[in-house]
Design a protein around this motif. Structure first.
Motif, PDB file in Angstrom:
ATOM      1  N   LEU A  10       0.831  -1.211   0.000  1.00 35.50           N
ATOM      2  CA  LEU A  10       0.000   0.000   0.000  1.00 35.50           C
ATOM      3  C   LEU A  10       0.870   1.267   0.000  1.00 35.50           C
ATOM      4  O   LEU A  10       0.529   2.253  -0.644  1.00 35.50           O
ATOM      5  CB  LEU A  10      -0.945  -0.001   1.213  1.00 35.50           C
TER       6      LEU A  10
ATOM      7  N   ARG B 297       1.888   1.751  -3.437  1.00 34.65           N
ATOM      8  CA  ARG B 297       0.756   2.216  -4.258  1.00 34.65           C
ATOM      9  C   ARG B 297       0.658   3.745  -4.168  1.00 34.65           C
ATOM     10  O   ARG B 297       0.429   4.420  -5.174  1.00 34.65           O
ATOM     11  CB  ARG B 297      -0.544   1.552  -3.782  1.00 34.65           C
TER      12      ARG B 297
ATOM     13  N   ASP C 265       1.978   6.360  -7.231  1.00 35.15           N
ATOM     14  CA  ASP C 265       0.778   6.896  -7.881  1.00 35.15           C
ATOM     15  C   ASP C 265       1.178   7.972  -8.908  1.00 35.15           C
ATOM     16  O   ASP C 265       1.799   8.966  -8.554  1.00 35.15           O
ATOM     17  CB  ASP C 265      -0.160   7.495  -6.834  1.00 35.15           C
TER      18      ASP C 265
ATOM     19  N   THR D 237      -0.628  11.442  -7.810  1.00 33.57           N
ATOM     20  CA  THR D 237      -0.398  12.097  -6.521  1.00 33.57           C
ATOM     21  C   THR D 237       0.881  11.640  -5.819  1.00 33.57           C
ATOM     22  O   THR D 237       1.196  12.156  -4.755  1.00 33.57           O
ATOM     23  CB  THR D 237      -1.571  11.813  -5.560  1.00 33.57           C
ATOM     24  N   GLY D 238       1.593  10.688  -6.394  1.00 34.80           N
ATOM     25  CA  GLY D 238       2.747  10.113  -5.710  1.00 34.80           C
ATOM     26  C   GLY D 238       3.960  11.020  -5.734  1.00 34.80           C
ATOM     27  O   GLY D 238       4.186  11.757  -6.696  1.00 34.80           O
ATOM     28  N   PRO D 239       4.778  10.975  -4.667  1.00 33.28           N
ATOM     29  CA  PRO D 239       5.980  11.810  -4.633  1.00 33.28           C
ATOM     30  C   PRO D 239       6.974  11.488  -5.741  1.00 33.28           C
ATOM     31  O   PRO D 239       7.644  12.370  -6.259  1.00 33.28           O
ATOM     32  CB  PRO D 239       6.588  11.525  -3.262  1.00 33.28           C
TER      33      PRO D 239
ATOM     34  N   TRP E  67       3.837   1.930 -14.144  1.00 34.25           N
ATOM     35  CA  TRP E  67       4.124   0.931 -13.114  1.00 34.25           C
ATOM     36  C   TRP E  67       3.206  -0.291 -13.189  1.00 34.25           C
ATOM     37  O   TRP E  67       3.603  -1.386 -12.846  1.00 34.25           O
ATOM     38  CB  TRP E  67       3.966   1.555 -11.723  1.00 34.25           C
ATOM     39  N   PHE E  68       1.956  -0.108 -13.584  1.00 28.31           N
ATOM     40  CA  PHE E  68       1.010  -1.227 -13.493  1.00 28.31           C
ATOM     41  C   PHE E  68       0.491  -1.663 -14.860  1.00 28.31           C
ATOM     42  O   PHE E  68      -0.629  -2.140 -14.999  1.00 28.31           O
ATOM     43  CB  PHE E  68      -0.152  -0.862 -12.549  1.00 28.31           C
TER      44      PHE E  68
ATOM     45  N   PHE F 231       2.626 -13.718  -2.514  1.00 30.83           N
ATOM     46  CA  PHE F 231       1.165 -13.556  -2.551  1.00 30.83           C
ATOM     47  C   PHE F 231       0.725 -12.146  -2.121  1.00 30.83           C
ATOM     48  O   PHE F 231       0.083 -11.430  -2.903  1.00 30.83           O
ATOM     49  CB  PHE F 231       0.497 -14.599  -1.629  1.00 30.83           C
TER      50      PHE F 231
ATOM     51  N   PHE G 210      -1.542  -9.666  -4.333  1.00 31.35           N
ATOM     52  CA  PHE G 210      -2.980  -9.679  -4.045  1.00 31.35           C
ATOM     53  C   PHE G 210      -3.452  -8.273  -3.671  1.00 31.35           C
ATOM     54  O   PHE G 210      -4.507  -7.820  -4.093  1.00 31.35           O
ATOM     55  CB  PHE G 210      -3.287 -10.654  -2.902  1.00 31.35           C
ATOM     56  N   THR G 211      -2.624  -7.555  -2.916  1.00 28.57           N
ATOM     57  CA  THR G 211      -3.013  -6.215  -2.481  1.00 28.57           C
ATOM     58  C   THR G 211      -3.034  -5.230  -3.646  1.00 28.57           C
ATOM     59  O   THR G 211      -3.927  -4.409  -3.745  1.00 28.57           O
ATOM     60  CB  THR G 211      -2.029  -5.700  -1.407  1.00 28.57           C
ATOM     61  N   LEU G 212      -2.046  -5.341  -4.533  1.00 32.47           N
ATOM     62  CA  LEU G 212      -1.920  -4.314  -5.568  1.00 32.47           C
ATOM     63  C   LEU G 212      -2.658  -4.625  -6.860  1.00 32.47           C
ATOM     64  O   LEU G 212      -3.260  -3.739  -7.456  1.00 32.47           O
ATOM     65  CB  LEU G 212      -0.444  -4.070  -5.883  1.00 32.47           C
ATOM     66  N   THR G 213      -2.604  -5.848  -7.325  1.00 33.17           N
ATOM     67  CA  THR G 213      -3.162  -6.121  -8.669  1.00 33.17           C
ATOM     68  C   THR G 213      -4.117  -7.307  -8.708  1.00 33.17           C
ATOM     69  O   THR G 213      -4.779  -7.505  -9.713  1.00 33.17           O
ATOM     70  CB  THR G 213      -2.028  -6.425  -9.675  1.00 33.17           C
ATOM     71  N   ARG G 214      -4.167  -8.104  -7.690  1.00 31.93           N
ATOM     72  CA  ARG G 214      -4.965  -9.345  -7.672  1.00 31.93           C
ATOM     73  C   ARG G 214      -4.660 -10.222  -8.880  1.00 31.93           C
ATOM     74  O   ARG G 214      -5.515 -10.947  -9.369  1.00 31.93           O
ATOM     75  CB  ARG G 214      -6.457  -9.028  -7.635  1.00 31.93           C
TER      76      ARG G 214
END
Lengths: 287, 534
Positions: free
Chosen positions: A118, A121, A125, A128-130, A145-146, A224, A228-232
């Protein structure tokens, strides 16, 4: 010959606990992998032999997930070991504040993977990410990134951020075990940094490297939480690694039999990998 | 010795260089981060505005007149009674029920729930229940992934572990068809346990009861059959848009999906003209795997008359209606949302936060997000948004609902005590208090939604448009779960997600992706033991 029952009786409770906790579920998983066992349709439970395995080996998604997991493992442990060695070499020298920095470097290891995911994430971003802000100040666009081609690399990067400190610690321990006189003698003889690395440092670190690689390779193969948290497993199936596949088959689709078969295959791959590395460790240890 | 002296010299130079380099790196990073936080002083800026609102009224009025000439966001115009006073009043309301709350005093019940805001709204009220009934309540709270693994395992074992489990339509389809849950009509109809007149079951929003009744046969429609769970919190979807920007650019709220596509194009052009595009985007929707299929997507599919499965459970993803709906939906995403690599990482909490940060002009997502967006302490866009119902299509207008609910496992050893908890937690006074005091939006009862206090809190949201839109959605356009009730539905939704991602990333055409999705879905359903005529 007289058999002594006394020691066996003493050991029996421990053996029973170990068997029921460790081997019991494993044997049960093997059994489940031969069944049609649907979590939500218990009445349809039936024996189907090796059909679950056949199904998996003809599943494009499952084979794809083995490939992605292998790729993730290779990339992650390569990056982590190289970076870990570099940082260990940097902090091996007595420079001001080295103890403080050594402490800072290992911090990511104690963070829960979900929290790390997280954090990244937010950090990555594009709006809004630094990081994207810093890049925009330099006139550079924020990387994708994704995306399909990059999401797995991003996961490797996050894993490396968290677990490079493990290699750092292992390598630092190894480096501290090298006789200083050996390095000093090489310097007096005019050896360059890379010559010292090639002929003194790396041979000393061989055994410890293999042990660290074994531990991390097994860990990476079971990745895992971050994914799982970021992209499933997405986008599409770009990060659909084995653990995600097994989780979704078992708990989302309810296909316990298929999930169990996939777990057994994963176990077999890990055993093969672990054995190969252990053999190398034995050779290195003897050598 | 000489060489040793040289070494000492060279090490100190290295030391000096590395120290200077390190300091420079730290300074550069600090400078960059300071710049970043200076550019996004979200919290500070909001606090400043708040103070000004109290003290320099004329300045604030001027500023607002420029952007949104309607009303200023206000705090509720009524004052809540003290906590003690409310507890006394709620207890008095609960005691009006013609049942013996103390019947199961001394028992202990265990509630299993994933971490979620609704639990935060319920937990502070639990001591009231314990005091009223003498039943002790233990809540086991787990993260979503842990909860998803543990609850089915526990329920499948048949061991009496939980007395109440949080449930929802997609969980009901698995747990209900597996026979792990208790049907609840017998408790609802038992006069010793339920005072039906006091409990007023007809007060629940109809769609929430529709998703709670099911025959438990995979593929059978919901709304028929026994009651499996009682809703405690509900969501449907609304179109939220930046009214200030729309007014400035002379735009009106889109009424159809075609309108939305045109609006997105116009907003994009305006943003480019004003140099905003890239810092802001016209639209945000959920984009991550699975979640891409559960919000706005459930509004575009019915608008084009698309059905997911036929009566034989054969997927209809390659039908004309499904293709049409997916074409316009993915075109809207490609046109208005951030680039694919960013879009694929947008989950519900990103929609919530980034809309509040003013990064988008529009979204279609949960109705209750307005509670955050309209709170000036949490949002930059408070007072700047307006809301309307989801867009319509050739086949009409509608969206699914999701209702978090309470269910009783068949394995529970305290079913009647558990029912008392459900009756208490979903009663009018408790739902009212959890909404008014702890923000349990959306309340599942009409009486709570329309209570003077909830009306006072929400009347200014979107300058009154939020209440209109919400009332219209729940009265006319909520469709239940929309997807066919099937234990394997999450698997199918993952497959649809993969197809949508392929379309959005231009890896496949809409037709190719949906043909692939159908093949994959057929394979998955056959693997799960269904005999399909294809």
């Amino acid at each position: 010959m007289k058999v002594k029952f006394h020691p066996i009786l003493i050991l029996l409770p421990s053996l029973l606990i170990i068997f029921s906790v460790a081997y019991g579920p494993f044997l049960l998983t093997i059994y489940y992998s031969t069944l049609f066992y649907h979590l939500y349709k218990p009445a349809q439970l039936s024996f189907r032999g090796l059909a679950n395995y056949a199904l998996l080996f003809t599943s494009e998604r499952f084979l794809g997930s083995i490939f992605k997991t292998t790729l993730f493992t290779i990339l992650a442990i390569s990056l982590e070991s190289v970076l870990g060695l570099a940082i260990a070499l940097l902090f091996f020298r007595e420079i001001p504040g080295v103890r403080f920095f050594r402490g800072i470097v290992v911090l990511p290891m104690v963070i829960t993977p979900v929290v790390a995911a997280l954090m990244f994430r937010l950090f990555l971003d594009p709006l809004t990410g630094p990081l994207s802000y810093l890049l925009s100040m330099l006139g550079l666009p924020s990387p994708e990134w994704f995306g399909y081609e990059t999401a797995l690399i991003t996961m490797v990067m996050i894993d490396a951020w968290q677990w490079t400190p493990f290699f750092f610690l292992v390598f630092l321990t190894g480096l501290l075990g090298i006789e200083k006189s050996e390095l000093e003698a090489a310097e007096i003889d005019g050896a360059s940094f890379f010559q010292k690395l090639r002929y003194i440092i790396l041979p000393h670190l061989k055994l410890i490297t293999l042990i660290a690689l074994t531990i991390r390779a097994i860990d990476c193969f079971k990745i895992f939480d971050i994914i799982f948290t970021l992209t499933r497993g997405g986008p599409g199936r770009a990060t659909d690694v084995l653990s995600i596949y097994i989780f979704q088959q078992t708990f989302e689709s309810g296909l316990i039999g298929v999930g169990a078969a996939a777990s057994i295959i994963t176990f077999a791959i890990l055993m093969a990998l672990g054995n190969a590395l252990l053999r190398m460790i034995s050779k290195a240890g003897i050598g | 010795m000489a060489s040793s002296g040289q070494e000492e010299k060279s090490i100190s130079r290295r030391k000096f260089l590395s120290t200077v380099g390190g300091l420079a790196a730290v300074a550069a990073l600090g400078w960059g981060l300071a710049g970043y936080f200076a550019a996004f002083p979200r919290i500070e800026r909001i606090t400043e505005t708040k103070v000004k609102t109290k003290t320099v009224t004329s300045t604030v009025t001027k500023t607002i007149t420029k952007t949104a000439p309607t009303t200023v966001v206000t705090t509720p115009t009524f004052k809540l009674p003290s906590e003690e006073e409310m507890k006394r009043r709620i207890r008095a309301e609960l005691e009006k029920a013609d049942i013996n709350w103390k019947k199961f005093a001394g028992k202990e019940i265990v509630v299993s729930s994933p971490t979620h805001p609704f639990l935060d709204a319920l937990k502070p009220l639990v001591p009231l229940f314990e005091d009223l009934t003498g039943i002790k309540v233990r809540i086991e709270e787990l993260t979503e992934a842990e909860w998803n693994q543990k609850v089915p395992t526990v329920l499948a074992s048949g061991v009496p572990t939980y007395d109440i489990v949080f449930c929802g339509p997609i969980y009901l389809w698995g747990w209900g068809s597996a026979g792990w849950l208790e049907t609840l009509d017998k408790y609802l109809d038992n006069p010793e346990l339920t005072d039906k007149e006091w409990y007023d079951f007809d007060d629940f929003l109809p769609a929430t009861i529709k998703v709670s009744r099911w025959t438990a046969k995979p593929g059978a429609p919901e709304g028929e059959g026994p009651l499996w769970m009682v809703p405690i919190m509900v969501e449907t979807y609304l179109l939220a848009y930046r009214e200030d920007l729309f007014k400035k650019w002379g735009l009106t709220a889109p009424d159809t999906w075609e309108d939305l596509l045109e609006t997105v194009k116009t907003v994009k052009a305006k943003m480019k003209e004003e140099g905003l595009y890239g810092k802001m985007y016209p639209l945000t929707l959920r984009g991550t795997r699975l979640f891409i299929t559960v919000a706005a997507y459930t509004a575009v599919l019915p608008a084009y008359g698309a059905r997911d499965l036929d009566e034989n459970l054969v997927p209809l993803y390659d039908s004309k209606e499904w293709i049409e709906a997916n074409k316009i939906y993915t075109e809207i995403i490609k046109e208005g949302c951030p680039p694919p690599s960013t879009f694929f990482s947008i989950n519900w909490y990103n929609v919530l936060d980034d809309m509040a940060a003013g990064l988008y002009a529009m979204t279609i997502d949960c109705d209750f997000f307005a509670a955050t967006w309209e709170n000036p302490e949490k949002s930059k866009v408070a007072g700047k948004l307006a809301y309307t119902v989801v867009p319509a299509g050739p086949a009409g207008r509608g969206a699914r609902i999701w209702a978090w609910s309470l269910a009783i496992p068949k394995s529970s050893a305290n079913k009647e005590a558990a029912w008392l908890f459900i009756e208490w937690a979903t009663s009018k006074p408790v739902l009212w208090w959890s909404t008014v005091r702890y923000g349990n939006y959306m309340p599942v009862r009409w009486s709570v939604l329309n209570s003077p206090e909830v009306e006072a809190i929400t009347k200014d949201w979107g300058h009154g448009t939020w209440r209109e839109a919400v009332t219209e959605m729940y009265a006319k356009y909520t469709l239940g779960s929309y997807y066919t009730p099937l234990p394997e539905q999450i698997t199918l939704l993952n497959i649809i997600s993969d197809a949508l991602h392929d379309i959005i990333a231009d890896r496949k055409t809409v037709e190719e992706a949906l043909k692939w999705a159908k093949q994959e879905a057929v394979r998955a359903l056959k693997e799960a033991g269904y005999e399909l005529p294809v």
